[in-house]
Scaffold this motif. Structure first.
Motif, mmCIF file in Angstrom:
data_model
loop_
_atom_site.group_PDB
_atom_site.id
_atom_site.type_symbol
_atom_site.label_atom_id
_atom_site.label_comp_id
_atom_site.label_asym_id
_atom_site.label_seq_id
_atom_site.Cartn_x
_atom_site.Cartn_y
_atom_site.Cartn_z
ATOM 1 N N UNK A 99 0.707 -1.089 0.041
ATOM 2 C CA UNK A 99 -0.122 -0.221 0.213
ATOM 3 C C UNK A 99 0.945 1.351 0.048
ATOM 4 N N UNK A 100 0.728 2.216 -0.981
ATOM 5 C CA UNK A 100 1.488 3.542 -0.960
ATOM 6 C C UNK A 100 0.483 4.346 0.165
ATOM 7 N N UNK A 101 1.486 5.307 0.848
ATOM 8 C CA UNK A 101 1.012 6.463 1.506
ATOM 9 C C UNK A 101 2.069 7.659 1.251
ATOM 10 N N UNK A 102 1.366 8.746 1.498
ATOM 11 C CA UNK A 102 2.054 9.843 1.356
ATOM 12 C C UNK A 102 2.527 10.423 2.894
ATOM 13 N N UNK A 103 3.512 9.617 3.310
ATOM 14 C CA UNK A 103 4.303 10.364 4.510
ATOM 15 C C UNK A 103 5.284 11.558 4.194
ATOM 16 N N UNK A 104 4.831 12.545 4.860
ATOM 17 C CA UNK A 104 5.670 13.814 4.795
ATOM 18 C C UNK A 104 7.355 13.767 4.959
ATOM 19 N N UNK A 105 7.914 14.125 4.198
ATOM 20 C CA UNK A 105 9.411 14.201 4.109
ATOM 21 C C UNK A 105 10.137 14.659 5.523
ATOM 22 N N UNK A 106 10.844 13.545 5.854
ATOM 23 C CA UNK A 106 11.434 14.021 7.255
ATOM 24 C C UNK A 106 10.928 13.386 8.379
ATOM 25 N N UNK A 107 9.641 12.856 8.301
ATOM 26 C CA UNK A 107 8.962 12.085 9.282
ATOM 27 C C UNK A 107 9.533 10.918 9.593
ATOM 28 N N UNK A 108 9.497 10.479 10.829
ATOM 29 C CA UNK A 108 9.966 8.966 11.407
ATOM 30 C C UNK A 108 8.845 8.063 11.141
ATOM 31 N N UNK A 109 9.168 7.011 10.399
ATOM 32 C CA UNK A 109 8.302 5.683 10.282
ATOM 33 C C UNK A 109 8.714 4.707 11.155
ATOM 34 N N UNK A 110 7.923 4.052 11.733
ATOM 35 C CA UNK A 110 8.178 2.892 12.828
ATOM 36 C C UNK A 110 7.020 1.842 12.258
ATOM 37 N N UNK A 111 7.849 0.824 11.955
ATOM 38 C CA UNK A 111 6.905 -0.539 11.404
ATOM 39 C C UNK A 111 7.246 -1.573 12.202
ATOM 40 N N UNK A 112 6.173 -2.611 12.460
ATOM 41 C CA UNK A 112 6.503 -3.975 13.137
ATOM 42 C C UNK A 112 5.466 -4.916 12.434
ATOM 43 N N UNK A 113 5.804 -6.124 12.407
ATOM 44 C CA UNK A 113 5.236 -7.196 11.729
ATOM 45 C C UNK A 113 4.359 -7.933 12.874
ATOM 46 N N UNK A 114 3.191 -8.161 12.743
ATOM 47 C CA UNK A 114 2.646 -8.970 13.764
ATOM 48 C C UNK A 114 1.408 -9.926 13.245
ATOM 49 N N UNK A 115 0.569 -10.798 14.043
ATOM 50 C CA UNK A 115 -0.159 -11.454 13.593
ATOM 51 C C UNK A 115 -1.639 -11.227 14.263
#
Length: 135
Positions: A99-115
């Motif tokens: 899925x694409x998303x428009x995250x503002x430049x310079x913002x921090x993105x944090x992801x974790x995989x779950x079930x």
């Protein structure tokens, strides 16, 4: 999306994202942030945030009847939470979702995989370590 999976595996094998899997900031030195989940020691899902195009990816890697979930948090430059959401992949084993998303430049993105079970999207578990990077 076999091509994307190959890219992820090749990058991990080459050591490109080993630092990001532990939560380090990725920036221009890494093309993506990688995370994976386990339930009872068995791999259950893997996901990533790709800086180029601000794309989120989640793949189900277990034949367990559960959905793979990418838990996403985006933080403003000052560290305040901008927004949080989950990307649910209920397509089944060996299927992925982008899925694409428009995250503002310079913002921090944090992801974790779950079930989790798609019937109760408020409940997910078996989450891996958070990977962090900048958009």
């Amino acid at each position: 999306m076999k091509r994307l999976r190959f890219t992820t595996v090749a990058a991990v094998a080459a050591g490109v994202v080993l630092g990001t899997a532990t939560g380090a900031h990725a920036g221009t030195d890494s093309p993506f942030v990688f995370t994976k989940s386990e339930v009872n020691g068995i791999p259950a899902g893997q996901g990533a945030f790709f800086h180029d195009g601000d794309r989120f990816w989640i793949e189900d890697t277990a034949r367990d009847g559960r959905s793979a979930v990418l838990d996403i948090k985006v933080y403003k430059r000052d560290g305040r939470l901008h927004r949080q959401w989950q990307l649910w992949n209920s397509r089944g084993f060996d299927h992925d979702l982008i899925r694409p998303d428009n995250v503002p430049k310079g913002y921090t993105v944090s992801v974790r995989a779950c079930v989790g079970h798609a019937s109760d999207k408020s409940n997910f578990w078996g989450c891996g370590s958070r990977g962090k990077g900048r958009a």
